[in-house]
Design an enzyme around this catalytic site. Structure first.
Site, PDB file in Angstrom:
ATOM      1  N   LYS A  16      -5.160  -3.195  -8.176  1.00  0.00           N
ATOM      2  CA  LYS A  16      -3.907  -3.454  -8.908  1.00  0.00           C
ATOM      3  C   LYS A  16      -2.831  -3.954  -7.949  1.00  0.00           C
ATOM      4  O   LYS A  16      -2.434  -3.253  -7.026  1.00  0.00           O
ATOM      5  CB  LYS A  16      -3.400  -2.170  -9.564  1.00  0.00           C
ATOM      6  CG  LYS A  16      -2.144  -2.416 -10.397  1.00  0.00           C
ATOM      7  CD  LYS A  16      -1.475  -1.120 -10.822  1.00  0.00           C
ATOM      8  CE  LYS A  16      -0.355  -0.689  -9.929  1.00  0.00           C
ATOM      9  NZ  LYS A  16       0.792  -1.601  -9.872  1.00  0.00           N
ATOM     10  N   GLU A  46      -1.716   3.057   3.921  1.00  0.00           N
ATOM     11  CA  GLU A  46      -0.971   2.207   4.869  1.00  0.00           C
ATOM     12  C   GLU A  46       0.460   2.188   4.367  1.00  0.00           C
ATOM     13  O   GLU A  46       0.764   1.546   3.360  1.00  0.00           O
ATOM     14  CB  GLU A  46      -1.558   0.787   4.872  1.00  0.00           C
ATOM     15  CG  GLU A  46      -2.960   0.694   5.441  1.00  0.00           C
ATOM     16  CD  GLU A  46      -3.012   0.972   6.935  1.00  0.00           C
ATOM     17  OE1 GLU A  46      -1.955   0.972   7.593  1.00  0.00           O
ATOM     18  OE2 GLU A  46      -4.120   1.189   7.439  1.00  0.00           O
ATOM     19  N   CYS A  90       5.740  -4.513   6.781  1.00  0.00           N
ATOM     20  CA  CYS A  90       5.655  -3.124   7.245  1.00  0.00           C
ATOM     21  C   CYS A  90       5.808  -3.054   8.753  1.00  0.00           C
ATOM     22  O   CYS A  90       6.438  -2.132   9.264  1.00  0.00           O
ATOM     23  CB  CYS A  90       4.348  -2.494   6.796  1.00  0.00           C
ATOM     24  SG  CYS A  90       2.904  -3.468   7.222  1.00  0.00           S
ATOM     25  N   GLU A 132      13.668   3.029   6.849  1.00  0.00           N
ATOM     26  CA  GLU A 132      13.048   1.697   6.867  1.00  0.00           C
ATOM     27  C   GLU A 132      13.872   0.778   5.965  1.00  0.00           C
ATOM     28  O   GLU A 132      13.936   0.997   4.758  1.00  0.00           O
ATOM     29  CB  GLU A 132      11.614   1.773   6.340  1.00  0.00           C
ATOM     30  CG  GLU A 132      10.961   0.407   6.310  1.00  0.00           C
ATOM     31  CD  GLU A 132       9.610   0.381   5.607  1.00  0.00           C
ATOM     32  OE1 GLU A 132       9.435   1.066   4.590  1.00  0.00           O
ATOM     33  OE2 GLU A 132       8.732  -0.350   6.085  1.00  0.00           O
TER      34      GLU A 132
HETATM   35  P1  NAD Z   1       5.653   1.058  -3.695  1.00  0.00           P
HETATM   36  O1  NAD Z   1       5.095   2.280  -3.078  1.00  0.00           O
HETATM   37  O2  NAD Z   1       6.836   1.164  -4.542  1.00  0.00           O
HETATM   38  O3  NAD Z   1       4.562   0.310  -4.590  1.00  0.00           O
HETATM   39  C1  NAD Z   1       3.333  -0.106  -4.066  1.00  0.00           C
HETATM   40  C2  NAD Z   1       2.297  -0.128  -5.164  1.00  0.00           C
HETATM   41  O4  NAD Z   1       2.101   1.196  -5.653  1.00  0.00           O
HETATM   42  C3  NAD Z   1       2.671  -0.969  -6.380  1.00  0.00           C
HETATM   43  O5  NAD Z   1       1.511  -1.623  -6.845  1.00  0.00           O
HETATM   44  C4  NAD Z   1       3.138   0.080  -7.381  1.00  0.00           C
HETATM   45  O6  NAD Z   1       2.997  -0.332  -8.733  1.00  0.00           O
HETATM   46  C5  NAD Z   1       2.203   1.230  -7.065  1.00  0.00           C
HETATM   47  N1  NAD Z   1       2.700   2.554  -7.437  1.00  0.00           N
HETATM   48  C6  NAD Z   1       3.993   2.967  -7.586  1.00  0.00           C
HETATM   49  N2  NAD Z   1       4.036   4.278  -7.916  1.00  0.00           N
HETATM   50  C7  NAD Z   1       2.760   4.715  -7.959  1.00  0.00           C
HETATM   51  C8  NAD Z   1       2.150   5.983  -8.185  1.00  0.00           C
HETATM   52  N3  NAD Z   1       2.885   7.069  -8.451  1.00  0.00           N
HETATM   53  N4  NAD Z   1       0.824   6.077  -8.109  1.00  0.00           N
HETATM   54  C9  NAD Z   1       0.070   5.005  -7.801  1.00  0.00           C
HETATM   55  N5  NAD Z   1       0.569   3.772  -7.583  1.00  0.00           N
HETATM   56  C10 NAD Z   1       1.904   3.628  -7.641  1.00  0.00           C
HETATM   57  O7  NAD Z   1       5.896   0.070  -2.457  1.00  0.00           O
HETATM   58  P2  NAD Z   1       6.553  -1.384  -2.481  1.00  0.00           P
HETATM   59  O8  NAD Z   1       8.035  -1.223  -2.672  1.00  0.00           O
HETATM   60  O9  NAD Z   1       5.789  -2.249  -3.411  1.00  0.00           O
HETATM   61  O10 NAD Z   1       6.252  -1.892  -1.010  1.00  0.00           O
HETATM   62  C11 NAD Z   1       7.114  -1.715   0.067  1.00  0.00           C
HETATM   63  C12 NAD Z   1       6.597  -0.625   0.981  1.00  0.00           C
HETATM   64  O11 NAD Z   1       5.250  -0.888   1.369  1.00  0.00           O
HETATM   65  C13 NAD Z   1       7.371  -0.543   2.280  1.00  0.00           C
HETATM   66  O12 NAD Z   1       7.642   0.798   2.584  1.00  0.00           O
HETATM   67  C14 NAD Z   1       6.426  -1.123   3.301  1.00  0.00           C
HETATM   68  O13 NAD Z   1       6.631  -0.721   4.613  1.00  0.00           O
HETATM   69  C15 NAD Z   1       5.105  -0.693   2.767  1.00  0.00           C
HETATM   70  N6  NAD Z   1       4.031  -1.522   3.306  1.00  0.00           N
HETATM   71  C16 NAD Z   1       3.156  -0.970   4.216  1.00  0.00           C
HETATM   72  C17 NAD Z   1       2.154  -1.735   4.791  1.00  0.00           C
HETATM   73  C18 NAD Z   1       1.182  -1.176   5.791  1.00  0.00           C
HETATM   74  O14 NAD Z   1       0.128  -1.760   5.990  1.00  0.00           O
HETATM   75  N7  NAD Z   1       1.446  -0.049   6.427  1.00  0.00           N
HETATM   76  C19 NAD Z   1       2.032  -3.079   4.439  1.00  0.00           C
HETATM   77  C20 NAD Z   1       2.931  -3.597   3.514  1.00  0.00           C
HETATM   78  C21 NAD Z   1       3.928  -2.808   2.949  1.00  0.00           C
END
Ligand code: NAD
Length: 470
Positions: free
Chosen positions: A167, A240, A274, A371
């Site tokens: 997803k 991640e 990230c 962050e």
């Molecule tokens: P997010 O956690 O809001 O959402 C990420 C995904 O999780 C989306 O697909 C969302 O629909 C889903 N999601 C949201 N709530 C959920 C739940 N309760 N259960 C399961 N799935 C759920 O993150 P974002 O705002 O989309 O992304 C930004 C964040 O991602 C930043 O903190 C960034 O650092 C991190 N990030 C980390 C890496 C890495 O490899 N470490 C890479 C890219 C981004």
């Protein structure tokens, strides 16, 4: 209007309902994505479960499917890059780079196979250690590298013999769904299901009883919820999560060279990476020069629609993220921090924020501790390198870090003392497909990349046979 379908059990699925997807450069609706119902999620997970045994049994099919995925990414690169830019905002050249790297990832994993180790072979017994794939896998991705992150999950999973339900983020589902349509024929039905929906769908996926592993990239807050959900059913997890990468500049560094490297690695993808550089620690002797050099680069960077030729920095991906950057910058300014350049929401209907460099920080402001994930970079002065390392390590995060110096050996000596999954010397974010990538502390659990990334989708199995029985 773009209306890609989901891929469930090998078939295109439009779903009953849809949700709109916006172009962050102007806020206009560019397409609609299916809202996957609980029934369709069940169908996707069930098909992944059914496809498992034959997929496990056919390593050759796994390898050739990954080659085909890489080929499809390359042959459809322009279409997919345009979609990524439209829904995510990054300049087109960055979207192309994302896809080329993704193709490289898929090709890399097409060449890996699961190891079999014989740890004892004598007159009495043979003991072997095997790896068995875990699955089905629920893979959930964020919005900053929609296709790149999807490929970084499905490639090692498929190579290991796991089947997947993936997803993308509701902000950026179009490119991932389109990718699913393009590769549907390359895989047996059920091996790779791509669905779309909002956060609640993610929560349903992670609590689904047939799902045995969750591979998640996203925020720390969501990662903690997923870890808690997974614990109730002892599902395997790879998380991640966020980063707050420090760049530690040593006093022998060349200011212009460092400013080029730090700027590129802090502001690419509008800072929404990230492992972007998110805080800079600079020594007193070159502090002022470095702040000025970074501010010059930020002022010169061309902000605009990622589709336009010459754009260097696009918009934030969504209004919430733009508002967050505004809030963190205002908080810093309210606490006496100096804006060397930028500092405000930029004009226009898109989610733009001026590339911002902040100086004169104490080091405990929210924009240093949290962050930010956007185009605003705090530069903190230090007087002794031990203090800089201590401040860099005084964080819940531990994803990436870098040390910048004219003496790379000095950098290599300091690097292991920084508490993060990757430490670069005179660079940041560089990687090769075989390189492991993961976070210390709140930045994650487990790693992606290289053989370690593939083994994450397996369980270890020992086979012990007595010689007398052979
Ligand atoms: P997010 O956690 O809001 O959402 C990420 C995904 O999780 C989306 O697909 C969302 O629909 C889903 N999601 C949201 N709530 C959920 C739940 N309760 N259960 C399961 N799935 C759920 O993150 P974002 O705002 O989309 O992304 C930004 C964040 O991602 C930043 O903190 C960034 O650092 C991190 N990030 C980390 C890496 C890495 O490899 N470490 C890479 C890219 C981004």
């Amino acid at each position: 209007m773009l209306e890609p379908t989901m891929t469930i059990a090998g078939k295109a699925e439009a779903g009953q309902e849809t949700f709109p997807v916006l172009n962050p450069a102007n806020g206009q609706v560019i397409g609609n994505a299916p809202e996957c119902s609980a029934d369709l999620l069940d169908a996707a997970v069930a098909s992944a479960h059914e496809a498992r045994q034959s997929w496990i049994a056919d390593p050759a099919a796994r390898s050739s499917a990954l080659v085909e995925i890489a080929d499809k990414l390359e042959s459809n690169l322009e279409e997919l890059a345009a979609l990524i830019t439209l829904e995510q905002g990054k300049p087109l050249h960055e979207a192309r780079d994302e896809l080329s790297a993704a193709a490289g990832d898929a090709r890399y994993y097409s060449g890996l196979s699961l190891p079999v180790e014989t740890i004892s072979d004598n007159g009495e017994r043979i003991v072997q250690v095997l790896r068995q794939p875990v699955g089905p896998v629920a893979a959930i991705t964020p919005w900053n590298f929609p296709v790149g992150t999807a490929i970084s999950k499905l490639s090692p999973a498929l190579a290991a013999g796991a089947t997947v339900v993936l997803k993308p983020s509701p902000y950026t589902p179009l490119s991932t769904l389109r990718f699913g349509e393009l590769v549907a024929d390359a895989l047996p039905a059920g091996v790779l299901n791509i669905i779309s929906g909002n956060d609640a769908l993610g929560a349903l996926m992670t609590s689904h009883p047939l799902v045995r592993m969750i591979s998640f990239t996203g925020s720390v807050a969501t990662g903690k919820k997923i870890a808690a959900t997974a614990a109730t059913d002892l599902k395997r997890i790879v998380l991640e999560l966020g980063g707050n990468d420090p760049a530690i500049i040593l006093d022998d560094a060349d200011v212009d060279a460092v400013a080029d490297g730090v700027f590129a690695n802090a502001f690419a993808n509008c800072g929404q990476i990230c492992v972007a550089i998110k805080r800079v620690y600079a020594p007193e002797s070159i502090y002022g020069q470095l702040v000025d050099a970074l501010a010059d680069r930020a002022r010169a960077a061309r902000l605009g629609d990622g589709q336009a030729t010459g754009t260097e920095i696009g918009p934030l991906c969504n209004p919430a993220q733009r508002d967050r950057i505004e809030e963190l910058v205002s908080d810093a300014v309210g606490n006496g921090v100096r804006v060397a350049t930028g500092g405000s929401v930029a004009d226009g209907s898109g989610y733009f924020f001026e590339p911002t460099v902040l100086a004169g920080l104490q080091g405990d402001e929210r924009i240093v501790v949290e962050e930010q994930f956007g185009p605003a970079l705090p530069v903190i002065q230090y007087s002794d390198v031990e203090q800089a390392i201590a401040q860099a390590n005084d964080s819940h995060y531990g994803l990436g870090a870098s040390v910048w110096t004219a003496d790379p050996e000095r950098g290599r000596t300091l690097a292991p003392r920084v508490e993060s999954g990757t430490v670069w010397v005179n660079t940041h974010q560089s990687g090769i497909p075989g390189q492991p990538f993961g976070g210390f502390k709140w930045s994650g659990i487990g790693v992606e990349g290289g053989p370690w990334g593939m083994l994450a989708y397996t369980e270890l199995q020992a086979i012990h046979t007595n010689r007398s029985d052979l």
